[in-house]
Design a protein around this motif. Structure first.
Motif, PDB file in Angstrom:
ATOM      1  N   THR A  64      -2.649   2.579   5.139  1.00 37.97           N
ATOM      2  CA  THR A  64      -2.986   3.323   6.353  1.00 37.97           C
ATOM      3  C   THR A  64      -1.691   3.767   7.004  1.00 37.97           C
ATOM      4  O   THR A  64      -0.784   2.955   7.236  1.00 37.97           O
ATOM      5  CB  THR A  64      -3.790   2.450   7.331  1.00 37.97           C
ATOM      6  OG1 THR A  64      -5.003   2.028   6.688  1.00 37.97           O
ATOM      7  CG2 THR A  64      -4.123   3.222   8.595  1.00 37.97           C
ATOM      8  N   VAL A  65      -1.602   5.085   7.269  1.00 37.35           N
ATOM      9  CA  VAL A  65      -0.397   5.643   7.880  1.00 37.35           C
ATOM     10  C   VAL A  65      -0.809   6.522   9.057  1.00 37.35           C
ATOM     11  O   VAL A  65      -1.982   6.879   9.215  1.00 37.35           O
ATOM     12  CB  VAL A  65       0.410   6.490   6.863  1.00 37.35           C
ATOM     13  CG1 VAL A  65       0.881   5.637   5.711  1.00 37.35           C
ATOM     14  CG2 VAL A  65      -0.420   7.678   6.345  1.00 37.35           C
ATOM     15  N   GLY A  66       0.143   6.885   9.888  1.00 38.39           N
ATOM     16  CA  GLY A  66      -0.131   7.802  10.972  1.00 38.39           C
ATOM     17  C   GLY A  66      -0.538   9.167  10.452  1.00 38.39           C
ATOM     18  O   GLY A  66      -0.064   9.617   9.403  1.00 38.39           O
ATOM     19  N   ALA A  67      -1.435   9.829  11.209  1.00 36.10           N
ATOM     20  CA  ALA A  67      -1.933  11.128  10.772  1.00 36.10           C
ATOM     21  C   ALA A  67      -0.808  12.137  10.625  1.00 36.10           C
ATOM     22  O   ALA A  67      -0.902  13.078   9.829  1.00 36.10           O
ATOM     23  CB  ALA A  67      -2.987  11.644  11.754  1.00 36.10           C
ATOM     24  N   GLU A  68       0.256  11.950  11.384  1.00 36.26           N
ATOM     25  CA  GLU A  68       1.377  12.896  11.343  1.00 36.26           C
ATOM     26  C   GLU A  68       2.506  12.418  10.425  1.00 36.26           C
ATOM     27  O   GLU A  68       3.589  13.023  10.401  1.00 36.26           O
ATOM     28  CB  GLU A  68       1.930  13.111  12.758  1.00 36.26           C
ATOM     29  CG  GLU A  68       0.887  13.550  13.777  1.00 36.26           C
ATOM     30  CD  GLU A  68       0.243  14.875  13.394  1.00 36.26           C
ATOM     31  OE1 GLU A  68       0.949  15.729  12.815  1.00 36.26           O
ATOM     32  OE2 GLU A  68      -0.965  15.052  13.658  1.00 36.26           O
ATOM     33  N   ALA A  69       2.283  11.359   9.665  1.00 38.19           N
ATOM     34  CA  ALA A  69       3.353  10.803   8.812  1.00 38.19           C
ATOM     35  C   ALA A  69       3.805  11.814   7.770  1.00 38.19           C
ATOM     36  O   ALA A  69       2.991  12.488   7.144  1.00 38.19           O
ATOM     37  CB  ALA A  69       2.855   9.535   8.130  1.00 38.19           C
ATOM     38  N   ASP A  70       5.145  11.916   7.543  1.00 40.86           N
ATOM     39  CA  ASP A  70       5.662  12.838   6.538  1.00 40.86           C
ATOM     40  C   ASP A  70       5.658  12.169   5.168  1.00 40.86           C
ATOM     41  O   ASP A  70       5.269  10.993   5.027  1.00 40.86           O
ATOM     42  CB  ASP A  70       7.063  13.323   6.913  1.00 40.86           C
ATOM     43  CG  ASP A  70       8.062  12.164   7.067  1.00 40.86           C
ATOM     44  OD1 ASP A  70       7.766  11.049   6.594  1.00 40.86           O
ATOM     45  OD2 ASP A  70       9.125  12.413   7.661  1.00 40.86           O
ATOM     46  N   GLU A  71       6.107  12.887   4.137  1.00 41.16           N
ATOM     47  CA  GLU A  71       6.054  12.369   2.775  1.00 41.16           C
ATOM     48  C   GLU A  71       6.907  11.108   2.618  1.00 41.16           C
ATOM     49  O   GLU A  71       6.508  10.151   1.945  1.00 41.16           O
ATOM     50  CB  GLU A  71       6.518  13.456   1.790  1.00 41.16           C
ATOM     51  CG  GLU A  71       5.532  14.585   1.614  1.00 41.16           C
ATOM     52  CD  GLU A  71       5.899  15.482   0.432  1.00 41.16           C
ATOM     53  OE1 GLU A  71       6.847  15.125  -0.312  1.00 41.16           O
ATOM     54  OE2 GLU A  71       5.227  16.518   0.251  1.00 41.16           O
ATOM     55  N   GLU A  97       7.299   5.314   1.573  1.00 45.87           N
ATOM     56  CA  GLU A  97       7.838   4.022   2.008  1.00 45.87           C
ATOM     57  C   GLU A  97       6.712   3.017   2.222  1.00 45.87           C
ATOM     58  O   GLU A  97       6.806   1.850   1.806  1.00 45.87           O
ATOM     59  CB  GLU A  97       8.644   4.213   3.297  1.00 45.87           C
ATOM     60  CG  GLU A  97       9.318   2.931   3.783  1.00 45.87           C
ATOM     61  CD  GLU A  97      10.113   3.147   5.061  1.00 45.87           C
ATOM     62  OE1 GLU A  97      10.528   2.154   5.667  1.00 45.87           O
ATOM     63  OE2 GLU A  97      10.308   4.326   5.444  1.00 45.87           O
ATOM     64  N   ALA A  98       5.629   3.475   2.871  1.00 40.69           N
ATOM     65  CA  ALA A  98       4.496   2.579   3.107  1.00 40.69           C
ATOM     66  C   ALA A  98       3.851   2.168   1.793  1.00 40.69           C
ATOM     67  O   ALA A  98       3.425   1.020   1.620  1.00 40.69           O
ATOM     68  CB  ALA A  98       3.468   3.269   4.019  1.00 40.69           C
ATOM     69  N   ALA A  99       3.782   3.107   0.837  1.00 36.57           N
ATOM     70  CA  ALA A  99       3.178   2.792  -0.459  1.00 36.57           C
ATOM     71  C   ALA A  99       3.980   1.737  -1.201  1.00 36.57           C
ATOM     72  O   ALA A  99       3.419   0.794  -1.786  1.00 36.57           O
ATOM     73  CB  ALA A  99       3.070   4.073  -1.295  1.00 36.57           C
ATOM     74  N   LYS A 100       5.296   1.877  -1.184  1.00 35.04           N
ATOM     75  CA  LYS A 100       6.150   0.916  -1.895  1.00 35.04           C
ATOM     76  C   LYS A 100       6.098  -0.462  -1.259  1.00 35.04           C
ATOM     77  O   LYS A 100       6.382  -1.461  -1.924  1.00 35.04           O
ATOM     78  CB  LYS A 100       7.593   1.414  -1.897  1.00 35.04           C
ATOM     79  CG  LYS A 100       7.828   2.654  -2.743  1.00 35.04           C
ATOM     80  CD  LYS A 100       9.289   3.095  -2.631  1.00 35.04           C
ATOM     81  CE  LYS A 100       9.571   4.322  -3.458  1.00 35.04           C
ATOM     82  NZ  LYS A 100      10.976   4.774  -3.292  1.00 35.04           N
ATOM     83  N   VAL A 125       0.115  13.758  -2.316  1.00 41.13           N
ATOM     84  CA  VAL A 125      -0.930  14.775  -2.072  1.00 41.13           C
ATOM     85  C   VAL A 125      -1.385  14.580  -0.636  1.00 41.13           C
ATOM     86  O   VAL A 125      -2.028  13.558  -0.310  1.00 41.13           O
ATOM     87  CB  VAL A 125      -2.111  14.626  -3.048  1.00 41.13           C
ATOM     88  CG1 VAL A 125      -3.170  15.682  -2.751  1.00 41.13           C
ATOM     89  CG2 VAL A 125      -1.623  14.735  -4.491  1.00 41.13           C
ATOM     90  N   ALA A 126      -1.037  15.502   0.229  1.00 42.41           N
ATOM     91  CA  ALA A 126      -1.243  15.349   1.672  1.00 42.41           C
ATOM     92  C   ALA A 126      -2.684  14.976   1.998  1.00 42.41           C
ATOM     93  O   ALA A 126      -3.635  15.608   1.543  1.00 42.41           O
ATOM     94  CB  ALA A 126      -0.861  16.648   2.386  1.00 42.41           C
ATOM     95  N   GLY A 127      -2.795  13.901   2.790  1.00 37.76           N
ATOM     96  CA  GLY A 127      -4.105  13.469   3.266  1.00 37.76           C
ATOM     97  C   GLY A 127      -4.944  12.745   2.248  1.00 37.76           C
ATOM     98  O   GLY A 127      -6.062  12.304   2.559  1.00 37.76           O
ATOM     99  N   ARG A 128      -4.439  12.591   0.979  1.00 35.68           N
ATOM    100  CA  ARG A 128      -5.288  11.998  -0.053  1.00 35.68           C
ATOM    101  C   ARG A 128      -4.638  10.806  -0.751  1.00 35.68           C
ATOM    102  O   ARG A 128      -5.208   9.719  -0.785  1.00 35.68           O
ATOM    103  CB  ARG A 128      -5.662  13.065  -1.093  1.00 35.68           C
ATOM    104  CG  ARG A 128      -6.572  14.151  -0.561  1.00 35.68           C
ATOM    105  CD  ARG A 128      -6.884  15.157  -1.654  1.00 35.68           C
ATOM    106  NE  ARG A 128      -7.474  14.506  -2.818  1.00 35.68           N
ATOM    107  CZ  ARG A 128      -7.611  15.088  -4.013  1.00 35.68           C
ATOM    108  NH1 ARG A 128      -7.163  16.311  -4.191  1.00 35.68           N
ATOM    109  NH2 ARG A 128      -8.164  14.444  -5.012  1.00 35.68           N
TER     110      ARG A 128
END
Length: 978
Positions: A933-940, A945-948, A968-971
């Motif tokens: 879960t990330v902020g709606a405005e989070a950049d790539e 970073e959150a995924a890792k 893939v933005a938003g997905r």
């Protein structure tokens, strides 16, 4: 705190709206008029029957009321009127059967239906109320009729023009009269002195006064003609096709109906066929309705072809034709047919005349005369629907006569059959059984010749094949495609004067008179010296005479002559000619019910004007084309799809005549049309098939049972009908649950345009939703969710929820209101989302999804446990168009002293609607290994970073090298490793 008392609330606010004329909409220049955007929202106005409304009727009214209330809140001037289509056969027939004047029964029916309409709280401007039976109204119906009587259709201008202009053209020599009596442009003017007048052309001064009058009368848009009609002698009147059942009986009374020729008033709607078709393209109407109108008009292109009778000297006839031109009207010894498939002429093996065709009796030979006359008499007893039904067995008789096929000069037999109608084409057909389904059925039944003239593609069976192909057995035309053959043979027929290109229409001129009392009197006087003379405008309205006996002269004899009720009003009938002062007689027929409903939308723009049918500046304000409504006319018109053809087509025709004559500003009456679907109802039958009324049905178990006998009943969903005992009365529903519940349930049932079943068992669920809203804002004695942080309670509120919240707060040593902060933000976001959703839905009339969104919002509030006064106010304004009574009461509870009807609807902030966080799938080499879960405005970079950092992903990539990172933005995030 008091509960939700819908009965008291609804009466209170209906009285308030009426007393304060809340929904009265001034016209430009009138007191209280404000310059704002405008919108004209109209319902198809109802016929006030003795039965009143059932629950299906208010569906469209509720839909338009939601839109009207919404538009007022959006800052529009809204014209939203109501009236009654009150003339007609049902009211008169009821009056005849019960000995009561139709004026009395109509007034009672109007009072009842108006009571019912008002109990729904619809926001109509009642100051504009009209009824077609009001002399102040039908004065102008008569006036519009006279505009048609005094007009003709100029084919050059393609428009209605005053009849005086035609007379002037004829007097000046610009137009002459051909041998058919039709006025035509004088193309030979200036040359006739040298070459003589063209054959068959007559100049105006060469006609006698009576001949001149006959020519003019034959050109009027409103004219009299002898035409085949549906004559019901036991009702004593002519019936429209829609008033006749498939069995050839009257819809009212089930009496026999016969086809016979009678002299009737007609309106020349056929002159407008092309414009009615063309202008459909400019309208925002459902495509199925447009298709129905196109089919009803039935434009087709083909050829007129002449078949000489076999009794004629055909060699001489063909020789004369070769030297001459194709005549404008068919000759005595010729049968003219219209065909859309001239390429199939070689396959014509017999001809069929309609039983009403004028040649039938003349050409029938002696040995066949009795059989033909009996068949014609039997056909006269059948309705058009019965005669043209595809499923019926074909019938017919041979006349004994023959015609000659002009393309191959073969003699072919002439039959009479009732599947051919005088109403389309010429009342005669060339039968091509090889390539026409009905003709093939007929030919097989009577063992007539069948010839192939079209080769289908792909080796398909040619018998009964009706589509395009290649010509065979057609002499020099063999091998041509259907399209090529049509062009070639039509041209060849024209060169030989045997045929001509032609356009035909299924549309017939409108039969416009009834032999009844309860209708608009025709403002016409019949004078032996002057012919048909209009009543002067200053003498309108021509009132119906007062009569005690208005019963039509009924008879069991199908040949009985019509004797309209007005014949009994001798003092009224006998009058003087307005033109010459000699004795004259008034017209004895009255106009059909359709008349008043053709123009009522115009009267609503200026309902009390006694000087004009409507003031032109008011008509322009509400009806003129604009940037938002390029077609002009009513901005939104809502009604049943059953009116797709007749009412809508008739209204468009009347409107175009008024437009041509300069009385209205738009070429079309209704710019945007929407249909509500039929609301049906459950019907119950016992084992005998006998219908059981709702009062006797026990629905408490799994299966419906008879309350008295316990017998299990069959349940079906069918159209509401007294005979099925499944009519649901809205009075009962509103009495039990309230008008707001009724409105919400009817809109929540499904899409507006869909057919759907009424189920009273579902109504309580909507009622509970309104109770929940009441508790949400007003509350109960124990608890209210309406929370004002400036008024923190000093003691724990009563009730489990209040105590739990209080204990949660005090246990953390925080201020009471802070526990609600998170919930308040959720409610605020949900509210903005709701405002956006409902705004968009109302624009496209998707009311069921709006209500679902409101239910979702209320759930959010209950989950949060609170709603602020500001949020409550904005929610009430969203609710108001749908459930106006409870919304007004809640608005008052929130401290407002004026109606909310003109309060701004509310706006939404797109940034608040957007989700604060989003969930992304995390893949490693294309396989999902986790979710983050990330902020709606989070950049790539932030997403990677959150995924890792996700523990499951860490385990999946341990000891491996990341070679690619994909977002893939938003997905999702995909990590490619090796």
């Amino acid at each position: 705190m008091a509960g939700y008392d819908f009965a008291a609330i609804e009466k209170k606010w209906q009285r308030y709206w009426e007393k304060n004329a809340t929904f009265r909409q001034p016209n430009p220049g009138e007191k209280d008029f404000t310059k704002r955007p405008k919108i004209y929202i109209l319902d198809m106005f109802p016929y006030p029957s003795g039965e009143g409304l059932h629950v299906g009727h208010p569906e469209g009214y509720t839909a338009t009321d939601i839109v009207a209330r919404y538009r007022r809140m959006r800052g529009y001037n809204v014209l939203h009127p109501m009236g009654y289509d009150a003339f007609g056969l049902p009211a008169e027939q009821y009056a005849v059967e019960h000995g009561v004047h139709p004026r009395e029964t109509t007034a009672q029916n109007i009072a009842n239906i108006e009571r019912q309409i008002k109990m729904f709280g619809f926001s109509y401007d009642w100051s504009r109320r009209v009824a077609t039976t009001d002399p102040r109204y039908y004065r102008w119906t008569q006036w519009i009729f006279l505009q048609m009587f005094n007009s003709w259709f100029d084919p050059v201008a393609r428009a209605a023009r005053p009849i005086a202009e035609l007379i002037k053209k004829l007097e000046s020599g610009d137009h002459v009269v051909d041998f058919t009596g039709q006025a035509t442009v004088n193309k030979f003017d200036g040359m006739s002195g040298v070459f003589g007048a063209p054959a068959g052309m007559i100049k105006w001064y060469e006609l006698t006064g009576s001949q001149q009058r006959e020519v003019i009368d034959s050109h009027r848009l409103a004219y009299m003609a002898e035409v085949p009609v549906n004559w019901c002698p036991q009702l004593g009147t002519v019936l429209a096709n829609e008033e006749v059942t498939n069995e050839g009986k009257s819809d009212r009374g089930n009496f026999p109906v016969y086809r016979r020729a009678l002299k009737q008033w007609m309106l020349r709607i056929t002159a407008y066929a092309d414009r009615l078709l063309e202008d459909l393209e400019n309208l925002d109407w459902p495509e199925p309705i447009k298709i129905m109108q196109r089919n009803w008009i039935g434009k087709s292109t083909g050829a007129n072809v002449d078949f000489p009778l076999g009794s004629a000297d055909t060699d001489d006839w063909f020789a004369r034709r070769t030297k001459g031109a194709f005549p404008g009207v068919e000759e005595d010894d010729v049968i003219r047919v219209y065909t859309t498939r001239p390429d199939t002429l070689f396959g014509a093996t017999y001809m069929v005349l309609a039983p009403e065709h004028p040649l039938v009796d003349r050409i029938t030979t002696g040995e066949h005369r009795d059989e033909v006359r009996a068949y014609v008499a039997a056909a006269a007893k059948k309705s058009e629907l019965e005669r043209t039904a595809e499923t019926k067995q074909k019938s017919g008789v041979f006349t004994g006569a023959h015609a000659v096929n002009p393309i191959n000069r073969r003699p072919i037999p002439i039959w009479v059959a009732d599947y051919v109608m005088m109403g389309y084409g010429t009342g005669a057909i060339m039968a091509v059984p090889g390539h026409d389904t009905r003709d093939l059925q007929f030919a097989e039944q009577f063992a007539l010749e069948v010839i192939q003239v079209v080769e289908p593609p792909g080796g398909a069976d040619w018998r009964g094949y009706v589509d395009d192909g290649v010509a065979v057995n057609c002499g020099k035309y063999d091998g041509l495609t259907t399209a090529e053959f049509k062009e070639k043979i039509t041209a060849d027929l024209g060169k030989a004067a045997l045929g001509e290109r032609a356009v035909n229409y299924k549309l017939r001129d409108w039969l416009f008179s009834r032999q009844r009392y309860w209708g608009e009197p025709f403002p016409i006087v019949h004078c032996k010296m002057c012919g048909m003379v209009p009543v002067p405008q200053g003498d309108l309205p021509l009132l119906l005479p007062e009569m005690d006996d208005f019963t039509p002269q009924a008879s069991d004899d199908p040949n009985a002559l019509p004797s309209p009720p007005l014949t009994k009003a001798t003092d009224w009938v006998e009058t003087t000619c307005p033109a010459c002062g000699a004795p004259g007689k008034r017209e004895l027929n009255t106009m059909p019910q359709w008349a008043g409903s053709c123009w009522y939308y115009l009267r609503f723009t200026d309902a009390v004007n006694d000087e004009r049918f409507c003031d032109e500046k008011f008509e322009r304000y509400w009806m003129a084309p604009s940037t938002t409504n390029p077609a002009g006319g009513v901005d939104l018109y809502v009604g049943g799809a059953e009116h797709a053809v007749l009412h809508l087509l008739y209204s468009r025709f009347w409107h175009k005549v008024l437009y041509d004559l300069g009385y209205v500003s738009s070429a079309e009456p209704f710019a945007r049309l929407r249909n509500q679907g039929m609301i049906r109802s459950f019907a119950y039958r016992d084992r005998r098939g006998v219908c059981v009324g709702y009062a006797d049905v026990d629905l408490s178990g799994d299966k419906p049972r008879h309350k008295t006998t316990g017998e299990q009943l069959t349940e079906t969903v069918e159209k509401m009908s007294k005979s099925l005992k499944n009519v649901v009365n809205p009075d009962e529903v509103i009495g039990q649950f309230g008008a707001d519940t009724f409105r919400l349930y009817e809109m929540f049932m499904g899409p507006l345009e869909a057919s759907k079943p009424w189920n009273t068992r579902d109504v309580p669920g909507v009622y509970r939703f309104l109770q929940r809203i009441w508790r949400m804002i007003v509350g109960t004695r124990e608890w209210t969710m309406l929370y004002d942080e400036t008024q923190v309670p000093s003691e724990p509120p009563e009730g489990d929820l209040g105590k739990a919240l209080w204990e949660g707060v005090t246990g953390k040593d925080t201020k009471f209101h802070e526990v609600f902060k998170k919930g308040e933000k959720q409610v605020e976001r949900a509210l903005h989302k709701l405002i956006k959703k409902v705004s968009q839905d109302i624009e496209v009339m998707k009311f069921n999804t709006s209500i679902a969104a409101m239910m979702e919002f209320v759930n959010t509030v209950f989950k949060a446990g609170k709603i602020t006064p500001s949020q409550a106010e904005r929610f009430v304004l969203v609710l108001a168009p749908f459930a106006p009574h409870i919304a007004e009461e809640l608005w008052a509870h929130l401290g407002h002293k004026e109606t909310l009807a003109y309060e701004p609807f509310g706006v939404f902030d797109e940034s608040l609607i957007a989700a604060e966080t989003i969930e992304l799938a995390v893949q490693v080499n294309g396989k999902v290994r986790g979710r983050i879960t990330v902020g709606a405005e989070a950049d790539e970079a932030a997403c990677i970073e959150a995924a890792k950092a996700d523990p499951k992903v860490v385990a999946a990539i341990a000891g491996k090298q990341i070679v690619k990172e994909i977002v893939v933005a938003g997905r999702l995030v995909n990590l490619v490793v090796k």
